[in-house]
Design a protein around this motif. Structure first.
Motif, PDB file in Angstrom:
ATOM      1  N   ASP A 155     126.861   7.530  -6.356  1.00  0.00           N
ATOM      2  CA  ASP A 155     126.396   8.230  -5.303  1.00  0.00           C
ATOM      3  C   ASP A 155     125.718   8.693  -4.609  1.00  0.00           C
ATOM      4  OD1 ASP A 155     129.154   9.579  -5.855  1.00  0.00           O
ATOM      5  OD2 ASP A 155     128.652  11.323  -6.648  1.00  0.00           O
ATOM      6  N   ARG A 156     124.079   8.033  -5.490  1.00  0.00           N
ATOM      7  CA  ARG A 156     122.935   7.909  -4.680  1.00  0.00           C
ATOM      8  C   ARG A 156     122.956   6.656  -3.639  1.00  0.00           C
ATOM      9  NH1 ARG A 156     119.146   7.152  -2.394  1.00  0.00           N
ATOM     10  NH2 ARG A 156     117.490   7.838  -2.379  1.00  0.00           N
ATOM     11  N   GLY A 157     123.595   5.774  -4.248  1.00  0.00           N
ATOM     12  CA  GLY A 157     123.314   4.727  -3.731  1.00  0.00           C
ATOM     13  C   GLY A 157     123.550   2.671  -4.169  1.00  0.00           C
ATOM     14  N   PHE A 158     123.661   3.137  -5.890  1.00  0.00           N
ATOM     15  CA  PHE A 158     123.206   1.909  -6.270  1.00  0.00           C
ATOM     16  C   PHE A 158     124.633   1.883  -6.337  1.00  0.00           C
ATOM     17  CE2 PHE A 158     120.208   4.803  -8.487  1.00  0.00           C
ATOM     18  CZ  PHE A 158     119.606   4.044  -8.897  1.00  0.00           C
ATOM     19  N   LYS A 159     124.666   0.480  -6.315  1.00  0.00           N
ATOM     20  CA  LYS A 159     125.800  -0.850  -6.421  1.00  0.00           C
ATOM     21  C   LYS A 159     126.289  -1.401  -7.393  1.00  0.00           C
ATOM     22  CE  LYS A 159     124.417  -2.600  -1.566  1.00  0.00           C
ATOM     23  NZ  LYS A 159     123.961  -3.459  -0.981  1.00  0.00           N
ATOM     24  N   ARG A 160     127.669  -1.360  -7.930  1.00  0.00           N
ATOM     25  CA  ARG A 160     128.271  -2.179  -8.702  1.00  0.00           C
ATOM     26  C   ARG A 160     127.752  -2.909  -9.512  1.00  0.00           C
ATOM     27  NH1 ARG A 160     134.365  -1.842  -8.908  1.00  0.00           N
ATOM     28  NH2 ARG A 160     133.755  -3.982  -8.319  1.00  0.00           N
ATOM     29  N   GLY A 161     127.221  -3.120 -10.330  1.00  0.00           N
ATOM     30  CA  GLY A 161     126.873  -5.108 -11.083  1.00  0.00           C
ATOM     31  C   GLY A 161     127.606  -5.196 -12.203  1.00  0.00           C
ATOM     32  N   ALA A 162     127.331  -5.875 -13.156  1.00  0.00           N
ATOM     33  CA  ALA A 162     127.829  -6.527 -14.086  1.00  0.00           C
ATOM     34  C   ALA A 162     128.532  -6.068 -14.923  1.00  0.00           C
ATOM     35  CB  ALA A 162     127.016  -7.720 -15.303  1.00  0.00           C
ATOM     36  N   THR A 163     129.555  -6.313 -15.657  1.00  0.00           N
ATOM     37  CA  THR A 163     130.253  -4.852 -16.705  1.00  0.00           C
ATOM     38  C   THR A 163     130.863  -6.311 -17.449  1.00  0.00           C
ATOM     39  OG1 THR A 163     132.918  -6.882 -16.127  1.00  0.00           O
ATOM     40  CG2 THR A 163     132.005  -4.132 -15.076  1.00  0.00           C
ATOM     41  N   LEU A 164     130.275  -5.352 -18.936  1.00  0.00           N
ATOM     42  CA  LEU A 164     130.358  -5.543 -20.710  1.00  0.00           C
ATOM     43  C   LEU A 164     131.636  -6.235 -20.688  1.00  0.00           C
ATOM     44  CD1 LEU A 164     128.763  -3.060 -22.513  1.00  0.00           C
ATOM     45  CD2 LEU A 164     128.191  -5.103 -21.681  1.00  0.00           C
ATOM     46  N   ARG A 165     132.482  -7.655 -20.957  1.00  0.00           N
ATOM     47  CA  ARG A 165     133.284  -8.275 -21.776  1.00  0.00           C
ATOM     48  C   ARG A 165     134.129  -7.256 -22.285  1.00  0.00           C
ATOM     49  NH1 ARG A 165     135.280 -13.294 -20.407  1.00  0.00           N
ATOM     50  NH2 ARG A 165     136.638 -13.610 -22.108  1.00  0.00           N
ATOM     51  N   PHE A 166     133.175  -6.390 -23.358  1.00  0.00           N
ATOM     52  CA  PHE A 166     134.979  -5.835 -23.705  1.00  0.00           C
ATOM     53  C   PHE A 166     133.950  -4.670 -24.442  1.00  0.00           C
ATOM     54  CE2 PHE A 166     135.201  -9.891 -25.636  1.00  0.00           C
ATOM     55  CZ  PHE A 166     136.902  -9.797 -25.676  1.00  0.00           C
ATOM     56  N   PRO A 167     134.626  -3.674 -23.287  1.00  0.00           N
ATOM     57  CA  PRO A 167     132.922  -2.620 -22.901  1.00  0.00           C
ATOM     58  C   PRO A 167     132.859  -1.287 -23.288  1.00  0.00           C
ATOM     59  CG  PRO A 167     134.829  -2.352 -21.238  1.00  0.00           C
ATOM     60  CD  PRO A 167     134.817  -3.468 -22.126  1.00  0.00           C
ATOM     61  N   ASN A 168     134.744  -1.192 -24.654  1.00  0.00           N
ATOM     62  CA  ASN A 168     134.929   0.154 -24.834  1.00  0.00           C
ATOM     63  C   ASN A 168     133.603   0.300 -26.342  1.00  0.00           C
ATOM     64  OD1 ASN A 168     137.256   1.215 -23.479  1.00  0.00           O
ATOM     65  ND2 ASN A 168     138.530  -0.018 -24.672  1.00  0.00           N
ATOM     66  N   ARG A 169     133.968   1.922 -26.467  1.00  0.00           N
ATOM     67  CA  ARG A 169     133.160   2.347 -27.847  1.00  0.00           C
ATOM     68  C   ARG A 169     133.776   3.246 -28.507  1.00  0.00           C
ATOM     69  NH1 ARG A 169     131.485  -1.217 -26.558  1.00  0.00           N
ATOM     70  NH2 ARG A 169     128.687  -1.840 -26.550  1.00  0.00           N
ATOM     71  N   TYR A 170     133.875   4.079 -29.401  1.00  0.00           N
ATOM     72  CA  TYR A 170     134.512   4.609 -30.236  1.00  0.00           C
ATOM     73  C   TYR A 170     133.607   5.601 -30.988  1.00  0.00           C
ATOM     74  CZ  TYR A 170     137.493   0.262 -30.187  1.00  0.00           C
ATOM     75  OH  TYR A 170     138.801  -0.546 -29.431  1.00  0.00           O
ATOM     76  N   LEU A 171     133.795   6.714 -30.294  1.00  0.00           N
ATOM     77  CA  LEU A 171     133.219   7.804 -30.921  1.00  0.00           C
ATOM     78  C   LEU A 171     133.762   8.962 -31.794  1.00  0.00           C
ATOM     79  CD1 LEU A 171     131.684   8.810 -27.295  1.00  0.00           C
ATOM     80  CD2 LEU A 171     130.820   7.112 -29.361  1.00  0.00           C
ATOM     81  N   VAL A 172     133.325   9.430 -33.278  1.00  0.00           N
ATOM     82  CA  VAL A 172     134.234  10.281 -34.393  1.00  0.00           C
ATOM     83  C   VAL A 172     133.775  11.909 -33.932  1.00  0.00           C
ATOM     84  CG1 VAL A 172     134.944  10.404 -36.405  1.00  0.00           C
ATOM     85  CG2 VAL A 172     134.123   7.919 -35.420  1.00  0.00           C
ATOM     86  N   ASN A 173     134.331  12.734 -33.356  1.00  0.00           N
ATOM     87  CA  ASN A 173     133.844  13.636 -33.580  1.00  0.00           C
ATOM     88  C   ASN A 173     133.775  14.643 -35.292  1.00  0.00           C
ATOM     89  OD1 ASN A 173     133.578  16.615 -32.982  1.00  0.00           O
ATOM     90  ND2 ASN A 173     135.163  16.937 -31.914  1.00  0.00           N
ATOM     91  N   LEU A 174     132.360  14.753 -34.809  1.00  0.00           N
ATOM     92  CA  LEU A 174     131.535  15.046 -36.208  1.00  0.00           C
ATOM     93  C   LEU A 174     131.454  16.673 -36.503  1.00  0.00           C
ATOM     94  CD1 LEU A 174     127.851  12.945 -35.887  1.00  0.00           C
ATOM     95  CD2 LEU A 174     130.329  12.561 -37.335  1.00  0.00           C
TER      96      LEU A 174
END
Length: 392
Positions: A155-174
């Motif tokens: 929204d501030r005007g930043f443009k999309r750049g590179a993406t990670l090949r495998f971007p998913n992160r796995y978050l356990v509820n503590l």
């Protein structure tokens, strides 16, 4: 304000102060502080992570200049960012890079999203407007329905750049009881945990001076599994020498007195992070990994304020995906890391910065290809996921 933060304020140079108003956010003051004060000043932040530590960055990225900056609103510190300033080839300019930042001091504050917008605006004012750099920001994987950090940047005007090949992160509820946590695990994961508890394993929270035992285990595992290692393992000694709460926690699992598994966990802030793990050849039939992570989850719940346990990614290995997905279960989250976002106030600065990043991506792709065909190294077998719709 904490004592450490007040000390940092006393050392700031008056001409380092900048302020700007976000379009939809509050007035945020941004000021540089000394690197020697930075890690203590941010130690209580919800958004803290190892990549934002000065001690980590100076070893991990020796070719860049780290610039720590704190953000204030109405006399209180509301966040910060460790900005990595890197020279472009041939002295053509500089870019300012922020990984997993800017950080919020209180992620659950009612005005946290507005404060984040204000911090971004202050960074734009300092690095893009005042100093003519391209500003590159990589936000965290979010825990909400949408990634508000990424949305604020776009929204501030930043443009999309590179993406990670495998971007998913796995978050356990503590924040679950033992019963609710076990029930949340995938059925297969829970079954393997039950078997591990009948294998005669023991769990221990080890002291920092036992890290040498972990290094031996890690080296043996790396030789055995032949995974490509792009981690920041060289920073381990400096991290283990840090004061609380920044020093990672070390955990071991033993079988009949023999060390079979170990893990190092960064536990400061709202999100505990699995940094490194290691096992020997006996760990798999004993299901030691299930046993270890179950007890780590319980320890983190009982001894930290973290709400999430970030297991990291998979590097393209399907076995890791299945293990982590089963552990996340029904109560946790699988969320992608957003693309890098880039902004420059001047067209030439953007062209030079984007060109440098494009060249780096070519190098990264070449490295990935070489590792994929190199004999002896474990080969990724997971299909890359398409870019999440919210990042298109």
């Amino acid at each position: 304000m904490s004592v450490s933060a007040q000390i940092a304020q006393d050392r700031v140079s008056p001409d380092a102060m900048t302020a700007s108003r976000a379009a939809a956010g509050p007035l945020i003051a941004s000021r540089a502080i000394e690197g020697r004060d930075w890690d203590a000043a941010i130690s209580g932040f919800d958004g803290i992570c190892q990549e934002q530590l000065f001690a980590f960055a100076t070893i991990r990225w020796p070719g860049v200049a780290p610039e720590p900056r704190l953000f204030e609103h109405q006399g209180r510190i509301v966040g910060g960012a460790l900005v990595m300033v890197q020279r472009l080839p041939l002295g053509l300019g500089r870019i300012a890079v922020i990984k997993w930042g800017p950080m919020l001091a209180d992620a659950r504050a009612s005005d946290s999203e507005a404060l984040y917008q204000g911090m971004v605006e202050a960074l734009v004012a300092e690095y893009a407007d005042k100093r003519g750099m391209m500003l590159s920001v990589l936000p965290h994987a979010g825990t909400g329905q949408t990634n508000f950090e990424y949305r604020a940047l776009r929204d501030r005007g930043f443009k999309r750049g590179a993406t990670l090949r495998f971007p998913n992160r796995y978050l356990v509820n503590l924040r679950l009881s033992d019963e609710a946590q076990r029930k949340s695990f995938d059925q297969t994961w829970r079954r393997q945990l039950n078997k591990s508890e009948k294998s005669g394993l023991s769990f221990e929270h080890a002291e920092a001076d036992c890290v040498g035992d972990f290094k031996v285990l890690y080296a043996a595992m790396s030789d055995r599994k032949q995974f490509p290692d792009h981690s920041a393992f060289e920073t381990l000694d400096v991290l283990m020498a840090m004061d609380e709460p920044l020093r990672p926690e070390l955990f071991f699992v033993r079988h009949q007195g023999e060390l079979v598994a170990g893990a190092l966990i960064f536990k400061a802030g709202d999100r505990a992070v699995y940094l490194y793990g290691a096992t020997n050849e006996k760990a798999l039939p004993l299901r030691a990994g299930y046993f270890m992570h179950w007890h780590i989850v319980r320890w983190l719940r009982d001894h930290t304020r973290a709400r999430w346990y970030d297991l990291g990614g998979t590097d393209g290995f399907r076995g890791l995906h299945q293990f982590k997905k089963g552990m996340v279960g029904d109560a946790g989250l699988i969320r992608p890391v957003p693309p890098v976002t880039n902004f420059a106030a001047r067209p030439l600065a953007y062209a030079l910065g984007a060109g440098a990043f494009a060249a780096r991506e070519v190098v990264n792709q070449l490295r990935w290809y070489v590792e994929a065909v190199r004999p002896g190294l474990a080969k990724p077998d997971q299909v890359p996921a398409p870019l999440a719709e919210e990042f298109l």
